[in-house]
Design a protein around this motif. Structure first.
Motif, mmCIF file in Angstrom:
data_model
loop_
_atom_site.group_PDB
_atom_site.id
_atom_site.type_symbol
_atom_site.label_atom_id
_atom_site.label_comp_id
_atom_site.label_asym_id
_atom_site.label_seq_id
_atom_site.Cartn_x
_atom_site.Cartn_y
_atom_site.Cartn_z
ATOM 1 N N ILE A 1 81.414 -23.243 -34.993
ATOM 2 C CA ILE A 1 80.158 -22.505 -35.063
ATOM 3 C C ILE A 1 79.569 -22.454 -33.653
ATOM 4 C CG2 ILE A 1 77.834 -22.396 -36.052
ATOM 5 C CD1 ILE A 1 80.088 -22.007 -38.106
ATOM 6 N N PRO A 2 79.602 -21.288 -33.001
ATOM 7 C CA PRO A 2 79.052 -21.183 -31.646
ATOM 8 C C PRO A 2 77.531 -21.366 -31.650
ATOM 9 C CG PRO A 2 80.499 -19.331 -32.162
ATOM 10 C CD PRO A 2 80.205 -20.031 -33.448
ATOM 11 N N ARG A 3 77.004 -21.691 -30.503
ATOM 12 C CA ARG A 3 75.559 -21.818 -30.352
ATOM 13 C C ARG A 3 74.911 -20.431 -30.384
ATOM 14 N NH1 ARG A 3 74.447 -27.050 -28.421
ATOM 15 N NH2 ARG A 3 76.362 -28.145 -27.823
ATOM 16 N N GLY A 4 73.762 -20.340 -31.044
ATOM 17 C CA GLY A 4 72.989 -19.106 -31.053
ATOM 18 C C GLY A 4 73.666 -17.931 -31.717
ATOM 19 N N SER A 5 74.371 -18.186 -32.826
ATOM 20 C CA SER A 5 75.077 -17.097 -33.511
ATOM 21 C C SER A 5 74.901 -17.240 -35.012
ATOM 22 C CB SER A 5 76.575 -17.131 -33.165
ATOM 23 O OG SER A 5 77.169 -18.293 -33.721
ATOM 24 N N ILE A 6 75.261 -16.177 -35.734
ATOM 25 C CA ILE A 6 75.291 -16.224 -37.194
ATOM 26 C C ILE A 6 76.745 -16.105 -37.626
ATOM 27 C CG2 ILE A 6 74.548 -15.165 -39.356
ATOM 28 C CD1 ILE A 6 72.117 -14.108 -38.022
ATOM 29 N N THR A 7 77.209 -17.100 -38.377
ATOM 30 C CA THR A 7 78.590 -17.118 -38.861
ATOM 31 C C THR A 7 78.592 -16.994 -40.370
ATOM 32 O OG1 THR A 7 79.312 -18.528 -37.024
ATOM 33 C CG2 THR A 7 80.723 -18.453 -38.974
ATOM 34 N N GLY A 8 79.338 -16.035 -40.884
ATOM 35 C CA GLY A 8 79.451 -15.849 -42.323
ATOM 36 C C GLY A 8 80.602 -16.661 -42.885
ATOM 37 N N ASP B 1 67.156 -8.873 -42.468
ATOM 38 C CA ASP B 1 66.556 -8.439 -41.202
ATOM 39 C C ASP B 1 65.648 -9.524 -40.631
ATOM 40 O OD1 ASP B 1 67.845 -6.012 -41.271
ATOM 41 O OD2 ASP B 1 66.143 -4.897 -42.085
ATOM 42 N N GLN B 2 64.872 -10.152 -41.519
ATOM 43 C CA GLN B 2 63.976 -11.229 -41.092
ATOM 44 C C GLN B 2 64.772 -12.401 -40.527
ATOM 45 O OE1 GLN B 2 60.158 -11.522 -42.572
ATOM 46 N NE2 GLN B 2 60.280 -12.115 -40.435
ATOM 47 N N LEU B 3 65.851 -12.770 -41.209
ATOM 48 C CA LEU B 3 66.667 -13.891 -40.770
ATOM 49 C C LEU B 3 67.310 -13.601 -39.414
ATOM 50 C CD1 LEU B 3 67.732 -16.683 -41.634
ATOM 51 C CD2 LEU B 3 69.657 -15.531 -42.722
ATOM 52 N N LYS B 4 67.810 -12.396 -39.236
ATOM 53 C CA LYS B 4 68.428 -12.016 -37.965
ATOM 54 C C LYS B 4 67.407 -12.011 -36.845
ATOM 55 C CE LYS B 4 71.608 -10.470 -35.171
ATOM 56 N NZ LYS B 4 72.697 -11.362 -34.700
ATOM 57 N N GLU B 5 66.221 -11.486 -37.116
ATOM 58 C CA GLU B 5 65.178 -11.429 -36.086
ATOM 59 C C GLU B 5 64.768 -12.830 -35.657
ATOM 60 O OE1 GLU B 5 61.420 -11.607 -34.252
ATOM 61 O OE2 GLU B 5 61.612 -12.159 -36.360
ATOM 62 N N LEU B 6 64.606 -13.729 -36.633
ATOM 63 C CA LEU B 6 64.223 -15.101 -36.327
ATOM 64 C C LEU B 6 65.331 -15.831 -35.583
ATOM 65 C CD1 LEU B 6 62.509 -16.035 -39.711
ATOM 66 C CD2 LEU B 6 61.374 -15.869 -37.491
ATOM 67 N N GLN B 7 66.580 -15.601 -35.992
ATOM 68 C CA GLN B 7 67.703 -16.242 -35.315
ATOM 69 C C GLN B 7 67.776 -15.812 -33.854
ATOM 70 O OE1 GLN B 7 70.857 -14.462 -34.392
ATOM 71 N NE2 GLN B 7 71.427 -16.353 -33.345
ATOM 72 N N THR B 8 67.567 -14.529 -33.602
ATOM 73 C CA THR B 8 67.601 -14.020 -32.231
ATOM 74 C C THR B 8 66.443 -14.570 -31.412
ATOM 75 O OG1 THR B 8 68.674 -11.978 -32.996
ATOM 76 C CG2 THR B 8 67.634 -11.924 -30.826
ATOM 77 N N ARG B 9 65.253 -14.575 -32.000
ATOM 78 C CA ARG B 9 64.075 -15.025 -31.279
ATOM 79 C C ARG B 9 64.119 -16.518 -30.960
ATOM 80 N NH1 ARG B 9 58.256 -15.385 -34.034
ATOM 81 N NH2 ARG B 9 59.128 -13.647 -35.234
ATOM 82 N N LEU B 10 64.584 -17.319 -31.912
ATOM 83 C CA LEU B 10 64.551 -18.772 -31.758
ATOM 84 C C LEU B 10 65.845 -19.355 -31.189
ATOM 85 C CD1 LEU B 10 62.850 -19.608 -35.176
ATOM 86 C CD2 LEU B 10 61.746 -19.391 -32.935
ATOM 87 N N GLY B 11 66.921 -18.568 -31.188
ATOM 88 C CA GLY B 11 68.183 -19.040 -30.651
ATOM 89 C C GLY B 11 68.895 -20.064 -31.516
ATOM 90 N N VAL B 12 68.526 -20.130 -32.792
ATOM 91 C CA VAL B 12 69.138 -21.098 -33.705
ATOM 92 C C VAL B 12 70.495 -20.574 -34.181
ATOM 93 C CG1 VAL B 12 68.011 -20.084 -35.739
ATOM 94 C CG2 VAL B 12 68.677 -22.480 -35.773
ATOM 95 N N SER B 13 71.407 -21.486 -34.509
ATOM 96 C CA SER B 13 72.678 -21.083 -35.106
ATOM 97 C C SER B 13 72.529 -21.064 -36.627
ATOM 98 C CB SER B 13 73.788 -22.068 -34.720
ATOM 99 O OG SER B 13 74.011 -22.050 -33.331
ATOM 100 N N VAL B 14 73.202 -20.130 -37.275
ATOM 101 C CA VAL B 14 73.094 -19.972 -38.726
ATOM 102 C C VAL B 14 74.490 -19.881 -39.335
ATOM 103 C CG1 VAL B 14 72.266 -18.501 -40.616
ATOM 104 C CG2 VAL B 14 70.873 -18.778 -38.556
ATOM 105 N N ILE B 15 74.693 -20.616 -40.429
ATOM 106 C CA ILE B 15 75.874 -20.436 -41.278
ATOM 107 C C ILE B 15 75.395 -19.758 -42.549
ATOM 108 C CG2 ILE B 15 77.717 -21.549 -42.588
ATOM 109 C CD1 ILE B 15 77.645 -23.838 -40.597
#
Length: 338
Positions: A32-39, A194-208
């Motif tokens: 899981i890379p830093r600052g990305s969304i992985t499905g 859309d909300q999750l993507k916007e927050l992930q981009t703004r905060l730089g958090v990684s998401v699974i």
């Protein structure tokens, strides 16, 4: 390339059912890379939710991590003491459950539940907790005046936003979202994504993002991990795995969902059959009984083949994927007996 935030290596998770053991996750490996969304995608029962829960070590009483590593910022979460693991939960790794209504306590206001996280886990004062709660509600698009409401006073989409706010409360490095939009209608699904993507981009958090829906992965994710019968069939960037899949199972999943670019034409083709019983899985490739491209060699354990940098595939025929994709695009390929 920077070091990944999370590296799962040969992870094995088993459930004891009577005298038998079901190996729900059997040698899964991915990054899981830093600052990305992985499905994390696959059919029901493929092991994806078990993987997600194993990452936080919140698993059923009859389950156990029986092998492998879960390397998170240099720590092996599979082996550290429970006290150390507990300190990481919510602070560094947060979880968004599938059913927000079941995860929110119906007898307490939403503010009370946020306050519990922020004060007990985060050490904030009452005044700081209130300010942070208002900030979190603003982040997820809910009026702060609703903080004193109870969960049943919110719609399904708003409850999911509250669950996301709870996950973000202590600025974690990693958020694991288990089917966060499955129970919602398609319009609200898109709003939440859309909300999750916007927050992930703004905060730089990684998401699974755990899901069975490839169209959701195509819409929001940067990377894809495809699971089948407890194993990782294929992983890589969203573009490489879904536009040019190299495992027959990924090809089949791709055919079973609407066009990822939104085209209205095209026939959806199911993968015939069902995943194997993990208490007694077939020898060799576990997808062989359903695979239209299976050969005799598929009765032996398939190798992991890197078809491109960062794109491993668990298939004997991975190097033939360009030709197989042409056949996989034909409806008759999947309708014929394997």
């Amino acid at each position: 390339m920077s070091e990944p935030l999370l590296s799962v290596r040969d992870l094995r998770v088993s459930y004891q059912v009577g005298r038998n053991f079901v190996h729900a996750v059997d040698g899964a490996s991915f990054d899981i890379p830093r600052g990305s969304i992985t499905g994390l995608v696959g059919e029901s029962g493929c092991g994806k939710t078990t993987v997600a829960r194993a990452l936080t070590r919140v698993i059923a009483e009859n389950a156990a991590i029986t092998g492998g590593q879960i390397l998170f910022d240099g720590k092996d979460l599979a082996k550290i003491p429970e006290k150390e693991m507990n300190a990481l939960r919510w602070r560094d790794i947060a979880f968004v459950p599938q059913s927000a209504m079941n995860s929110l306590d119906p007898v307490y206001t939403v503010e009370y539940q946020l306050d519990e996280v922020l004060r007990r886990r985060g050490g904030l004062s009452r005044k700081q907790s209130r300010a942070r709660s208002e900030e979190l509600f603003e982040m997820v698009g809910i009026d702060a005046n609703r903080l004193n409401d109870y969960p049943h006073q919110f719609s399904g989409g708003m409850r999911q936003r509250v669950a996301i706010a709870l996950a973000l409360a202590l600025d974690p490095k990693l958020i694991i979202a288990d089917e966060p939009v499955t129970a919602l209608d398609v319009i609200v699904q898109r709003q939440i994504l859309d909300q999750l993507k916007e927050l992930q981009t703004r905060l730089g958090v990684s998401v699974i993002l755990v899901t069975h829906d490839i169209s959701v992965v195509a819409y929001i994710c940067d990377r894809t991990v495809v699971m089948y019968a407890g194993k990782v069939a294929e992983s890589g960037t969203m573009q490489s795995t879904l536009t040019a899949p190299s495992h027959p199972y990924t090809m089949g999943l791709r055919n079973a969902f609407p066009d990822l670019q939104g085209a209205a034409s095209g026939i959806l083709v199911p993968i015939e059959g069902a995943p194997p019983n993990l208490a007694n899985p077939p020898a060799g490739c576990r997808f062989k009984p359903r695979c239209p491209f299976a050969l005799d060699i598929c009765g032996t354990e398939p190798p992991v083949i890197d078809v491109a940098p960062g794109h491993p595939v668990l298939c004997h025929r991975a190097n033939e994927s360009a030709a197989l994709r042409i056949e996989a695009a034909k409806t008759e390929t999947w309708m014929a007996p394997a």
